[in-house]
Scaffold this active site. Structure first.
Site: not given
Length: 384
Positions: A235, A117-118, A360
């Site tokens: 998740e 993903y990131s 975050s």
């Protein structure tokens, strides 16, 4: 939901403890441990369907398994991403062929997964990703780009990748969810990221025309954002309760150290330790409450904000109760040699990242503000 102890659950708890005690004494690699779990049928308890080599268990027994696993201090799981993220996603969005191909090896502990993903410019702002997947034949794609903070990529056999298949698209449009095999020398490179702790669970992954089959697109081309957001909903859940058992073990070690060093004689520090204990109990009951309610869009974000800050404060407490010794290496350490961190040093350094990874704090607060409180959306750099 009613989470009072049930006689059948207590029988199940005894079975779990007996099995863990019998198998934890045998040396295992992380990969062989996954296969051991799979042979015993401990993988896939939470899947909404059976028939893929897994066995289903009611939610209360899933909680029992997760808590007993953590309480026994069993090895960290390498198969978590496949079992708890990809598998529920395939069961929701995948074709029957995809489920038949990929779920049995996950249930057997034979194929490990990582999450693509990131990216360097698209971490918390996932919709800004640049990794591209180009249809080069009617049956295949070529994937090019970079992913980062990819947990356990160095061990994984497969990676589920969110990539842009429409080069003219913006933001969350034109994205596709692809299943990509990692064994492609020259086309996929994994570079470990050395952390403050000296370990390297996270990695950078570079795709240079890596092959992916069209039949391994999940949810259809262009529907990647919907599939990816669905996956993020899986998740957190029962695993949060297991995480809290680990936190309780760490808190107990901090308390033991405070008593041994005399730091517990400080009334201010004692108050902080009691507060940590009380907050951990509160997080447990909050997690149990939200397990029975899948309609609360804020629950995952609230849970993340709670535990991330709690765990960071525990790391700070760990160093405070150690005193000056917390900043030093072992007594026999030579300045010319590296040394392993002790558990409390590792706790302090690793927990500094808790408010960043997994979404975050800023992203979690934005989710709560926009989806729950109905506040105006934050301005985006590019209109989608």
């Amino acid at each position: 939901m009613n989470f009072e102890p049930d006689p059948q659950d207590e029988v199940f708890r005894a079975q779990v403890r007996t099995w863990l005690e019998a198998h934890l004494g045998t040396p295992h690699t992380r990969r062989s441990w996954e296969r051991t779990l799979g042979r015993a049928g401990w993988i896939g308890l939470s899947w909404p369907e059976d028939g893929y080599g897994n066995r289903r268990a009611p939610l209360t027994q899933q909680v029992v398994w997760a808590e007993e696993y953590a309480r026994s201090q069993a090895p960290p799981r390498s198969g978590h991403i496949g079992e708890n993220l990809l598998a529920p996603t395939l069961l929701t969005h995948g074709t029957q062929a995809q489920k038949s191909r990929f779920l049995p090896p996950i249930a057997r502990g034979e194929e490990l997964w990582c999450q693509g993903y990131s990216e360097p410019g698209a971490g918390s702002d996932l919709a800004g990703l640049r990794t591209a997947a180009v249809r080069d034949t009617p049956t295949s794609y070529r994937v090019t780009g970079q992913k980062t903070w990819t947990s356990l990529a160095h061990e994984a056999d497969w990676c589920f990748v969110l990539a842009r298949t429409d080069p003219t698209s913006h933001r969350h449009h034109g994205l596709t969810f692809l299943l990509v095999p990692m064994d492609q020398p020259g086309r996929i490179e994994v570079r470990p990221i050395r952390q403050l702790t000296g370990t390297s669970e996270f990695n950078e992954v570079f795709f240079d025309g890596a092959a992916a089959r069209a039949e391994h697109v999940v949810g259809g081309e262009g529907n990647g954002w919907r599939v990816a957001m669905s996956l993020l909903g899986f998740e957190r859940g029962v695993s949060t309760l297991a995480q809290q058992i680990g936190f309780a073990n760490e808190l107990a070690e901090v308390v033991r150290t405070a008593l041994a060093t005399g730091a517990a004689d400080d009334p201010v520090l004692r108050d902080r330790l009691v507060t940590q204990w009380a907050e951990l109990r509160t997080m447990r009951w909050n997690a149990l409450r939200t397990l029975g309610d899948t309609t609360d869009p804020a629950a995952p974000s609230v849970a993340k904000l709670l535990w991330a800050h709690w765990h960071q404060r525990l790391g700070e407490l760990a160093m405070q109760v150690r005193g000056a010794a917390g900043a030093a290496g072992p007594a026999d350490w030579s300045p010319t040699e590296p040394y392993a961190l002790d558990p409390l040093q590792h706790l302090f350094l690793f927990s500094r990242a808790d408010t960043i990874y997994g979404g975050s704090d800023e992203i979690q607060r934005t989710i709560i503000a926009e989806r729950v409180l109905g506040l105006p959306k934050e301005p985006r750099g590019t209109k989608g």
